[in-house]
Design an enzyme around this catalytic site. Structure first.
Site, PDB file in Angstrom:
ATOM      1  N   ARG B 320       0.819  -1.210   0.000  1.00 48.26           N
ATOM      2  CA  ARG B 320       0.000   0.000   0.000  1.00 48.26           C
ATOM      3  C   ARG B 320       0.854   1.262   0.000  1.00 48.26           C
ATOM      4  NH1 ARG B 320      -5.510   1.902   0.970  1.00 48.26           N
ATOM      5  NH2 ARG B 320      -6.315  -0.196   0.763  1.00 48.26           N
ATOM      6  N   GLU B 723      -9.466   6.428   7.348  1.00 46.56           N
ATOM      7  CA  GLU B 723      -8.020   6.647   7.229  1.00 46.56           C
ATOM      8  C   GLU B 723      -7.616   7.944   6.522  1.00 46.56           C
ATOM      9  OE1 GLU B 723      -7.870   2.676   5.460  1.00 46.56           O
ATOM     10  OE2 GLU B 723      -6.151   2.309   6.680  1.00 46.56           O
TER      11      GLU B 723
END
Ligand SMILES: Cc1cc2nc3c(=O)[nH]c(=O)nc-3n(C[C@H](O)[C@H](O)[C@H](O)COP(=O)(O)OP(=O)(O)OC[C@H]3O[C@@H](n4cnc5c(N)ncnc54)[C@H](O)[C@@H]3O)c2cc1C
Ligand code: FES
Ligand code: FES
Lengths: 490, 775
Positions: B320, B723
């Site tokens: 990621r 997030e």
């Protein structure tokens, strides 16, 4: 002698005849009383999840103080009322205005920090009757960590609660009753309780204290337990005998005398701050950032000095101010310049059977410029990497006297003798100060640790001299990011 | 915004309070440690390694067994099943160490005693003889040997080397990015109750009950159906309870089954911080080629991460980081590589953003470097390099960025924050202020939503309506403070058009909804909201069919209106209607299921559509720095964030404000410090400094983009919000850098690495001054 600890839990009397001398209020609440609203987040006084309110009789009235349940010992509640988050809602279960404001403003997310915030806010409502400004709210909440909200909604709640008449509650309604109940608990007997051959003493007079310390020279003396509490919760120490000084009125005395300000060994930061700030505004500013409201409500300057940590904030300030330390052993008393107390790391000039009785801080001499600067990673509630304290007395443009002490730079709080020598007698100019900065490494060879590297400590310690110079010579230059920025050039 | 009059309370898109708010404030919300303790409960504590890497030559536990109150001591030999809790099933994470220890703090044994204090004291009494082995503690130490915990990833598009070779300008550099402790306020905890036969129930503070269930089953060597895991709420998690709860839960279950007594494991804060993983720290090597205007032509970056002693989730985390190395910018030719390095430190794990924030920091550093190289304002370079239409829309992983949201948000914020006017004011201030210097930065965020492990993108829910019309809601998502439970309850209330108080939110348990995914990747409401909606719609369809038949009206004349059901001309109160349905033997219970559409990912090829959609935001931060000490204050922050059509604006606002401050902590005062023996020395709030109340920005203007629906078919067209806001705080780091740069007349790129502690800031100021004087 009274062999029981007595206090009020909300309005119910509690009488404990056998109690572990270092059982914390938090463990007592959660394990003995089953009051699990008060949370444990760190067990070291640093997160505020365990905040409760201790209510004491002061000058005939009630004083509400937020304290950290995790590092207060149950015995220190003697003669007090204890209020927890469970005690705020009304008996018919309506939320308290403080609680309602938190709900209205979305002040909780995971909710684990929330009881602590509620209790800090509740205490705030007992100290100010109108919504304080943001800076004052930040100070009131500096001891409460929240990892979820980013604080903004809690600050909104702190303002909102004042729209809801936060003092109109059952606690206020019962104050007269509480006062008489607490009066009935007050006496001047020495409290002595025991469990598994470990003892807790809480004398009520200085003579009784002196006798006890003499009789139990190995006892752990406890004032605010903001240091001792952590020995218990973190290092798992189990002292056999604890002597609590917080019930001794003579030690809690703060007096202005011809010699200066007399600070009894049990005077808390909260109580000493304003008086010190009157003579030394920067001491007030450092104390504002020292610990948090609950730490300052419990912690004492006497404890800070007696603990003699090289990173304690008061010793360098007291050294720079030329304070005197008064020790007592039985009936014998002696006094010394406070800097002489700190002999080496872990070694102080304190004899067996001796305790700290008071500290006397002189009124600053005419022409003295006093500054104290606390350097830490975070502004609020953080142990200093470096603390610089400076008392420079000018006669005209010349330095007549310089007393400069640092914390965090050596094994003890210590004066910067080479720097002082460079400055004394010299003209108060930037050139002089820059020369003194070069001398500083002669005075200190700091260490590297998680708070700061040796290089940073040295570099900031030098730069603080420059800050001092700028503040005392150039009122147009801004030097302060936080706090009362007027102090800088006062 | 108030609940609409005449409408239900708690409808979708209303700022409904957190379902537990009134309990939080009264101390009546029950966390696991608050549950009444069963009689005979044993408290369990770990004995841990003092060495970073060593062979265990001898382990003498006699003093532990002999200690007061001790009931039993357990080592790896006592584990009936597998001694492994690797969440990716790589068999590299023993529960209790066997012959060697791999980091200081690794659990070696567990001791169960009558009180927690006794267990804690006993745990210190073991005599362990170690034979030290060479330990790699840092990224630098691990890099030469290059041992990795999992397979690295490389993303390539075009020819980065050639592009940099032909670019008019290029530069290289290195960036160090610090880790972060989660500092959830409620520490790790698990309570296990032994059941009949091989059964056990575990209350665990976890974001991932289904995984705890599997781990407990494999530890005990029992089938998953013998294990029930439940969690009502966590006192914060932030990724720190995605896999890190496994250890505590399996050991609680082990002790419970072995002793037949309930068992609780709750480490002290310091032990929690020493034992559990954190956000990965990174060392990024970068090279970028660009033209004289500052337009990027080629990018080559290597992201080396300190993963610790085991793989945990380091594979997907480092993946990621690469997925976000572009942030909002088009890289015409690009090569991105990850190095998930094995070290003898705690095994790093998920943390809000999951590697994305670190990836993004690298991309933003490139922008900053180019700005200094071309003497332009970084904001100009940002805008110049934004993803654009056509061929400028491809990410390094070949998913197209189709919308212009980033540009729209940046330009709106540029105006609303008075960026250019303040830029001038700040320059003027800095030229007259000797000690204090100000800095300003506006940075965007683009964050990909979906688990990159495709099979994780599924969810289940269970809805019952009881015959009195009250509704029972359950789903696989967990509540950690993010407001998931209330959002999903709003969805169900909206579907049935009942007041939200009629919907009972119940604890997440593996017994009701099986095979769930972790509540993570910001996907909680996307997934569980859809699953709950599906369950509600199944019941609704049955009810409509029932009403059509019973009242003999066409189905299109049946509508769920606030508190009632309209059947033809007639309104029947909801509860009464349900009672009728029950009498008519209509099933009033249903599961619901959802899987995210459109996504696919071929890791070997580095191609696909790993994300369902992107969430966007931007922040403009202003700071003031003390150049004598490196201390600073965040003066003002303006945020504009895209949540699509918000399910709950109050909850979303909380995520934005809270995420920002948490990100700010990571980039400023939160410093993890290990000594040369590999001991973490910042393992409590006294030494590890998360933001306090006074650290929040002095002026904090947070707005959500209004009236923009998610172009993908998400639940009510909302967007994930857990997030992305954390990365808005990158603007603070860049504002600090901007202030620091002023001491050298903005001639040199400060290369200020996070965490920008006051010490790091002062160091950078001094370096810049020296370099500038030398030049
Ligand atoms: C969260 C937190 C934050 C803190 N922040 C700061 C900070 O910013 N700056 C700082 O300097 N400190 C800080 N401290 C440390 C602590 O608050 C101070 O050292 C405090 O002043 C100690 O006072 P006390 O009354 O609590 O002492 P105690 O803990 O009760 O005692 C400390 C020591 O002094 C001895 N002692 C106490 N009274 C006497 C006496 N009358 N005679 C002889 N010995 C005595 C005790 O035996 C013990 O050795 C912090 C502590 C905590 C928990
Ligand atoms: S538990 Fe953190 S301050 Fe008491
Ligand atoms: S609400 Fe979770 S820590 Fe404050």
């Amino acid at each position: 002698m009274r062999n029981a600890i007595r206090f009020l839990l909300r309005s119910e009397a509690r009488v404990l005849r056998s109690v572990d001398p270092t059982m914390t209020v938090l463990d007592y609440l959660r394990q003995v009383e089953g009051l699990v609203g008060t949370k444990e987040g760190c067990n070291e006084g640093d997160c505020g999840a365990c905040t409760v309110t201790r209510v004491r009789l002061v000058d005939g009235g009630l004083r509400y103080e937020a304290v950290n349940a995790c590092i207060q010992f149950v015995g220190t509640l003697d003669g007090c009322q204890l209020l927890t988050v469970e005690h705020l809602s009304s008996r018919d279960d309506r939320l308290h205005p403080v609680q309602q404001a938190m709900v209205d403003c979305h002040g909780s997310q995971c909710g684990f920090c929330t009881p602590g915030f509620v209790m800090s806010l509740f205490a705030l409502t007992r100290h100010t009757d109108h919504a304080p400004d943001d800076a004052a709210i930040d100070d009131a909440l500096a001891g409460n960590l929240c990892r979820c909200t980013g604080y903004a909604p809690i600050v909104r709640a702190a303002k909102r609660m004042y729209d809801l008449d936060p003092r109109a509650d059952e606690i206020t309604a019962r104050e007269a009753e509480t006062i008489s109940a607490l009066r009935a608990l007050a006496d001047d007997e020495t409290v002595s309780v025991e469990k598994d051959r470990r003892r807790f003493f809480a004398p009520a007079t200085v003579e009784a204290l002196a006798d006890l310390v003499l009789a139990h020279p190995d006892a752990t003396i406890v004032a605010g337990s903001t240091d001792v509490g952590l020995w218990v919760t973190k290092q798992m120490r189990r002292p056999a005998t604890v002597i609590y000084v917080g019930r001794v009125p003579a030690l809690a005395r703060l007096a202005e005398t011809a010699e200066g300000l007399e600070i009894g060994a049990a005077v808390t930061y909260t109580d000493a701050a304003a008086a010190l700030a009157r003579y030394y505004p920067d001491m007030g500013e450092v104390i504002r950032r020292l610990g948090s409201v609950p730490i300052r409500n419990a912690g004492t300057i006497g404890g800070n000095v007696a603990n003699a940590s090289p990173i304690g904030d008061s010793p360098p300030m007291l050294i720079a101010a030329g304070a005197t330390l008064h020790l007592r052993c039985g009936a014998k008393r002696r006094a010394m310049p406070i800097e002489d107390f700190f002999i080496d790391y872990g070694k102080q000039d304190r004899q067996s059977g001796e305790f700290v009785e008071k500290i006397v801080v002189p009124v600053p001499a005419q022409g003295t410029r006093f500054r104290a600067y606390k350097i830490s990673k975070r502004f609020d509630q953080d142990i200093s990497a470096v603390l610089g304290a400076f008392a420079v007395r000018l006669e005209g443009e010349t330095v007549a006297e310089a007393r400069i002490a640092y914390g965090g730079m050596a094994a003890t709080p210590k004066r910067a003798r080479a720097v002082e020598a460079r400055l004394t007698g010299a003209a108060w100019t930037e050139a002089t100060v820059r020369a003194a900065m070069v001398d500083l490494p002669q005075d200190f060879q700091p260490i590297t640790d998680w708070r700061a590297s040796a290089e940073y400590r040295l570099r900031t310690a030098q730069n603080l001299l420059l800050r001092l110079f700028i503040e005392t010579s150039d009122p147009n230059t801004e030097t302060r990011l936080v706090g009362d920025r007027e102090i800088a050039h006062a | 915004m108030l609940d609409r009059p005449g409408a239900i309370t708690g409808a979708v898109s209303t700022p409904r309070q957190h379902d537990s708010g009134h309990k939080h404030v009264a101390g009546r919300a029950i966390y696991i440690d608050d549950m009444p303790e069963p009689p005979g409960l044993l408290h369990v504590y770990f004995g841990t390694s003092s060495e970073a890497h060593a062979r265990i030559a001898a382990l003498d536990l006699a003093p532990v067994r002999a200690a007061e109150g001790v009931a039993a001591v357990f080592t790896a030999a006592d584990i009936p099943g597998e001694n492994d809790i690797s969440p990716t099933h790589r068999h590299d994470e023993p529960i209790l160490a066997t012959d060697a220890v791999h980091f200081a703090g690794q659990p070696i044994f567990a001791v169960a005693a009558r009180t927690r204090d006794q267990a804690r004291r006993a745990a210190r009494l073991a005599n362990v003889t170690y034979e030290p082995l060479a330990a790699a503690l840092s990224i630098e130490a691990a890099k030469p040997a290059g041992a990795m915990v999992t397979e690295p990833l490389t993303l390539v598009r075009g020819d980065a080397d050639a592009a940099m070779g032909t670019a008019p300008r290029s530069l290289t550099g290195q960036m160090r990015i610090g880790g972060q402790d989660h500092f959830y306020l409620e520490g790790q905890i698990a309570l296990a109750l032994p059941g009949e036969d091989d059964e056990v129930t575990v209350y665990s503070s976890t974001q991932h009950p289904s995984e705890i269930q599997i781990m407990v089953a494999q530890t005990l060597d029992v089938p998953a159906n013998a294990v029930t895991v439940e969690v009502r709420r966590m006192g914060g998690a932030f990724g720190g309870k995605e896999t890190q709860g496994n250890l505590f839960a399996v050991v609680a279950a082990l002790v419970a089954k072995k002793t037949g007594r309930a068992a609780k494991v709750r480490p002290d804060r310091d032990d929690d911080m020493i034992i559990t993983g954190k956000r990965h720290d990174f060392l990024v090597d970068y090279a970028v080629g660009f033209d004289d205007d500052g337009r990027i032509m080629g990018v080559d970056m290597t992201y080396a991460a300190r993963c610790g002693w085991s793989s945990d989730l380091s594979g997907p985390v480092t993946d990621r980081s690469l997925f976000h190395a572009d942030n909002c910018y088009f890289y015409p030719h690009v090569r991105l590589a990850s190095q998930p390095l094995k070290t003898n430190t705690v095994s790093n794990t998920a943390f809000r953003g999951f590697g994305g924030p670190q990836g993004m920091l690298g991309g933003e550093r490139l922008i900053e470097e180019i700005a200094f190289a071309t003497t332009k304002d970084p904001l100009e370079i940002r805008k110049l390099n934004l993803y654009g239409p056509g061929e400028r829309s491809l990410t390094p992983y070949h998913q197209a960025v189709e919308e212009t949201t980033a540009r729209d948000i940046i330009e709106t914020l540029e105006g609303s924050s008075d960026y250019w006017m303040r830029r001038e004011e700040i320059d003027a201030y800095n030229s007259r202020s000797r000690v204090l210097k100000r800095g300003l930065a506006l940075t965007p965020v683009k964050f990909g939503i979906a688990f990159t492990a495709t099979h994780y993108n599924q969810a289940g829910a269970l809805v019952h309506i009881y015959r009195d019309g009250s509704i029972h809601l359950n789903h696989g998502g967990t509540e950690m403070g993010q407001g998931l439970y209330v959002k999903v309850a709003q969805v169900v209330a909206e579907e049935f058009q009942v007041d939200i108080d009629r919907v009972r939110i119940t604890a997440t348990t593996t017994g009701k909804v099986p095979n769930t995914s972790a509540t993570a990747a910001s996907a909680g409401s996307d997934l569980n909201g859809m699953a709950a909606q599906a369950a509600a719609r199944t019941i609704k369809n049955r009810l409509i069919a029932f009403a059509a038949e019973a009242w003999d009206v066409p189905p299109d004349q049946i509508a769920f209106l606030p508190g009632r059901v309209r059947i033809g001309q007639q309104d029947v109160p909801f509860a009464k209607f349900i009672g009728r349905a029950y009498m008519a033997r209509i099933s009033l219970s249903s599961t619901g299921f959802y899987k995210t559409p459109k996504i696919h990912w071929d890791r070997a090829k580095g191609r696909g559509r790993p994300f369902h959609y992107f969430a966007y935001g931007a922040a403009c931060s202003e700071v003031c720095v003390d150049t004598l000490t490196g201390e600073y204050k965040v003066e003002r922050v303006d945020i504009l964030h895209d949540v699509g059509n918000s399910l709950n604006p109050a909850v979303d606002m909380g995520q934005i404000e809270g995420g920002f401050v948490q990100g700010m902590g990571w980039l400023t005062t939160e410093e993890l410090w290990w000594d040369d023996k590999g001991h973490l020395r910042t393992h409590a709030p006294s030494t590890y400094k998360i933001p306090a109340c006074g650290d929040r920005p002095r002026v904090f203007n947070v707005r959500m983009v209004h009236g923009v629906r998610n172009s993908e078919e998400t639940i009510y067209r909302s967007k994930a919000v857990g997030e992305p806001p954390l990365m808005l705080a990158i603007s603070v780091l860049h504002a600090l850098s901007d202030a620091v740069a002023s001491v050298a007349g903005h001639r040199l790129c400060p290369r200020l690495d996070p965490p920008a502690t006051p010490e790091r800031v002062l160091q950078t100021i001094d370096r810049l001054r020296a370099e500038d004087a030398a030049a």
